[in-house]
Enzyme design. Structure first.
Site, short mmCIF file in Angstrom:
data_model
loop_
_atom_site.label_atom_id
_atom_site.label_comp_id
_atom_site.label_asym_id
_atom_site.label_seq_id
_atom_site.Cartn_x
_atom_site.Cartn_y
_atom_site.Cartn_z
N ASP A 177 0.81 -1.22 0.00
CA ASP A 177 0.00 0.00 0.00
C ASP A 177 0.85 1.27 0.00
O ASP A 177 0.71 2.12 0.87
CB ASP A 177 -0.92 -0.05 1.24
CG ASP A 177 -1.89 1.11 1.29
OD1 ASP A 177 -2.35 1.57 0.22
OD2 ASP A 177 -2.19 1.57 2.42
N GLU A 419 2.98 -8.22 7.17
CA GLU A 419 1.67 -8.80 6.79
C GLU A 419 1.76 -9.84 5.69
O GLU A 419 1.02 -9.78 4.70
CB GLU A 419 0.71 -7.68 6.38
CG GLU A 419 0.44 -6.69 7.49
CD GLU A 419 -0.43 -5.51 7.05
OE1 GLU A 419 -0.68 -5.37 5.84
OE2 GLU A 419 -0.86 -4.75 7.93
N TYR A 472 -7.05 -3.43 12.83
CA TYR A 472 -7.92 -2.42 12.21
C TYR A 472 -9.40 -2.59 12.56
O TYR A 472 -10.26 -2.42 11.71
CB TYR A 472 -7.69 -2.42 10.69
CG TYR A 472 -6.37 -1.75 10.35
CD1 TYR A 472 -6.30 -0.36 10.18
CD2 TYR A 472 -5.20 -2.48 10.26
CE1 TYR A 472 -5.10 0.26 9.91
CE2 TYR A 472 -3.99 -1.86 9.99
CZ TYR A 472 -3.94 -0.49 9.82
OH TYR A 472 -2.75 0.14 9.57
N GLU A 508 0.56 -1.47 14.16
CA GLU A 508 -0.31 -0.59 13.35
C GLU A 508 -1.71 -0.60 13.95
O GLU A 508 -2.21 -1.65 14.34
CB GLU A 508 -0.44 -1.08 11.89
CG GLU A 508 0.76 -0.85 11.01
CD GLU A 508 0.52 -1.29 9.55
OE1 GLU A 508 -0.66 -1.36 9.12
OE2 GLU A 508 1.52 -1.58 8.88
#
Ligand code: E9O
Length: 604
Positions: A177, A419, A472, A508
């Site tokens: 990303d 990830e 998230y 994160e």
């Protein structure tokens, strides 16, 4: 051989070759005209139209041409240099601090160097190719094409339907990303050493009571082994506090001043020593000064210990990213970012998702910002990325990374990937190999990868020394529902702890936020939402901070550019700061939190 950072000394000279270079992208239909027509055998200006291009910088955002911004393939750079007369008895080295991704270098039409991979330095000793009287033409071809076995990986996708796409049309798919900026990203240098020289230095430190233990090894380069060595440990005032004459030795610094991360000590914390090495041979004298700090890192089942005291890593993952220059090195940006980190009260960064410039790492060492040093192993999301070529390259990247950063006190953890796909059996052999290889290279630091999924159905996490997890809740799922965050954080972390008896860093958590967008009650993408979202995580973290949670890091330090995508509004907006480094409301929230955690955790 070693890859010591080029440093001035009595015996070494450096010429920075940064500036405006000549440039052209190979936009020919084959994308290969430069090689077919051997552009490196003549001045680039004779092959076609050239434009000025700054080095260092990404080339993507420099011009008004969208085709160049989104270009995939070979670009060509050229510059000219002269060799000072007094360099003739010296070893002359050409060094690229990094270029993205594949690089081939010619001097006066002769190929001298190839390197695969962005983010890490490469160099070559120039010999017969050098012109001592008159100009030398330096030609550099750089290709940003990513394949299933590059790091990061990518795939070229040919669009074969000629009703919908022009013939030969292709796109590059990436599953990471951030924008795949390319070009000569860091400095290019010419430097000299004597022909017998200090090639590498490895320093490992330990602490026993008030003594600092410094184990060093010095590696010679060049034809002669008949050298004498003089080694001094200099303190920050330049006073010698230990000396030796051996190639390898264990030295002791009495009443050692330890390296502490910012936030652990009230005193100026990041104490740096210098290992001054003087090597004498028939070829003359070589002097190199290697900075280092004395500190230890250890992980227990619930704690991350620096110098045997618990360290709470509160900070941010970053990117090398800014307007116009993309991923190009910029001293003003580096200074600004460190001032913002200090303002925020951050004690720690993660080099998401690739090794950062050595100039950035120097600031971490000197300013006491601890680092989770991450490899470019990001976007490993398919079994096609687990083949032999991928694994071999990943091991080589870890060699280059550890070789470059091994002496840095700021580096407290190696992260081999971000990830990755871990829910297939192939992931086990792959990550077991990469992690064990890295632990072999450096037995003194914990090794990990950053997990997005798990612990259920996960084949790889059992090999890590410390859990780093990205979360998230209320963003990628339960979007908008900040009320479920605390429950989900607690459930998730307790589950990790049932599977693994090691500490956790949340590496994160974050929500996209368009600066200046406000709504009350909060709504996704507004500044109010980001503040509310982060605050819910903080309430959950506070319950686990003194148990097994040893770090929290908001994604991301600043907004950053991504590929064009319907989920990204001109880039990823999860920054505490905008891309121009102005604070959002959330930055003030985090400043308060980090400062109060720091007051609580100061230990020395
Ligand atoms: C990696 C980072 O480079 N972590 C991402 C960040 C983001 O903002 C990205 O910029 O997207 C988040 C990964 C999210 C995983 C989502 C799992 C979804 C489950 C439904």
């Amino acid at each position: 051989s070693g890859m010591l950072y080029p440093r001035f000394s009595e015996t070494r000279t450096i010429i920075e070759m940064n500036g405006m270079w000549k440039f052209r992208a190979d936009m020919s239909p084959t994308r290969n005209e430069g090689f077919l027509k051997k552009w490196y055998t003549q001045p680039l200006s004779q092959t076609g139209n050239i434009i000025p291009m700054p080095v260092p910088a990404s080339y993507n955002d420099i011009t008004q041409d969208k085709k160049l911004r989104d270009f995939i393939g070979w670009v060509w750079y050229e510059t000219e240099f002269f060799v000072p007369v007094e360099w003739q008895q010296k070893r002359v080295v050409l060094r690229f601090d990094s270029a993205h991704y594949n690089t081939i270098v010619w001097v006066n039409s002769q190929e001298v160097l190839r390197h695969v991979g962005g983010h890490l330095p490469f160099e070559v000793q120039l010999k017969s190719s050098l012109n001592i009287n008159g100009a030398n033409r330096l030609t550099v071809a750089v290709n940003n094409t990513l394949t299933p076995s590059t790091l990061p990986p990518g795939t070229i996708h040919y669009m074969k339907d000629t009703n919908r796409y022009p013939p030969g049309y292709f796109v590059q798919d990436i599953s990471f990303d951030f924008f795949n900026y390319a070009g000569i990203h860091r400095s290019v240098k010419l430097y000299t050493t004597p022909t017998v020289y200090i090639d590498d230095i490895t320093i490992v430190t330990d602490v026993k009571g008030s003594d600092g233990i410094v184990d060093y090894s010095i590696f010679n380069g060049g034809p002669s082994n008949d050298t004498t060595i003089e080694v001094q440990v200099l303190d920050a005032d330049g006073i010698a506090v230990a000396t030796s004459h051996k190639q390898n030795e264990q030295m002791i610094i009495h009443n050692v001043k330890l390296w502490w991360p910012f936030g652990m000590s009230k005193k100026p914390t990041a104490y740096m020593y210098t290992l001054k090495v003087v090597m004498t041979s028939a070829a003359g004298i070589d002097v190199y000064r290697q900075p280092f700090g004395v500190r230890t890192v250890r992980v227990t089942s619930t704690q991350l210990l620096i110098n045997n005291k618990p360290f709470y890593c509160h900070g941010v993952p970053k990117h090398e990213d800014s307007d116009i220059r993309g991923k190009g090195l910029d001293y003003a940006l580096i200074a600004k970012d460190f001032n913002l980190l200090k303002w925020l009260g951050a004690t720690c960064i993660r080099t998401s998702h690739y090794p950062y410039a050595e100039e950035i790492m120097d600031q971490c060492d000197q300013q006491g910002i601890a680092v989770i040093d991450e490899s470019p192993g990001v976007g490993i999301t398919s079994v096609a990325n687990f083949g032999n070529a991928s694994l071999t390259h990943h091991l080589e990247v870890m060699n280059e990374m550890v070789r470059r950063d091994k002496n840095r006190p700021a580096v407290i953890i190696w992260s081999v990937a971000n990830e990755p796909l871990v829910t297939v059996p192939q992931a086990e052999h792959y990550f077991k190999s990469v992690i064990l290889h890295t632990k072999n290279l450096d037995p003194t630091r914990p090794v990990t990868f950053v997990a997005a999924v798990g612990p259920d159905g996960d084949y790889a996490t059992k090999y890590v020394d410390i859990l780093c997890i990205n979360r998230y809740f209320a963003w990628y799922h339960d979007c908008g529902h900040t009320e479920v965050i605390q429950k989900q954080v607690e459930y998730d972390m307790n589950k990790w702890r049932e599977h693994h008896n090691i500490p956790i860093i949340v590496t994160e958590y974050g929500a996209d936020t368009v600066a200046g967008l406000h709504q009350s009650p909060s709504f996704v993408f507004t500044e109010e939402y980001q503040v509310e979202f982060l605050s819910e995580y903080h309430a959950a973290f506070d319950k686990m901070r003194k148990k097994f949670l040893v770090g929290e890091m908001v994604w991301n330090f600043a907004d950053f550019m991504t590929k064009e995508d319907i989920t990204r509004v001109v880039g990823n907006r999860k920054g505490l700061f905008t891309r121009q480094r102005q604070p959002k409301m959330s930055a003030h929230l985090l400043k308060k939190r980090y400062e109060s955690i720091m007051n609580e955790t100061i230990s020395v």
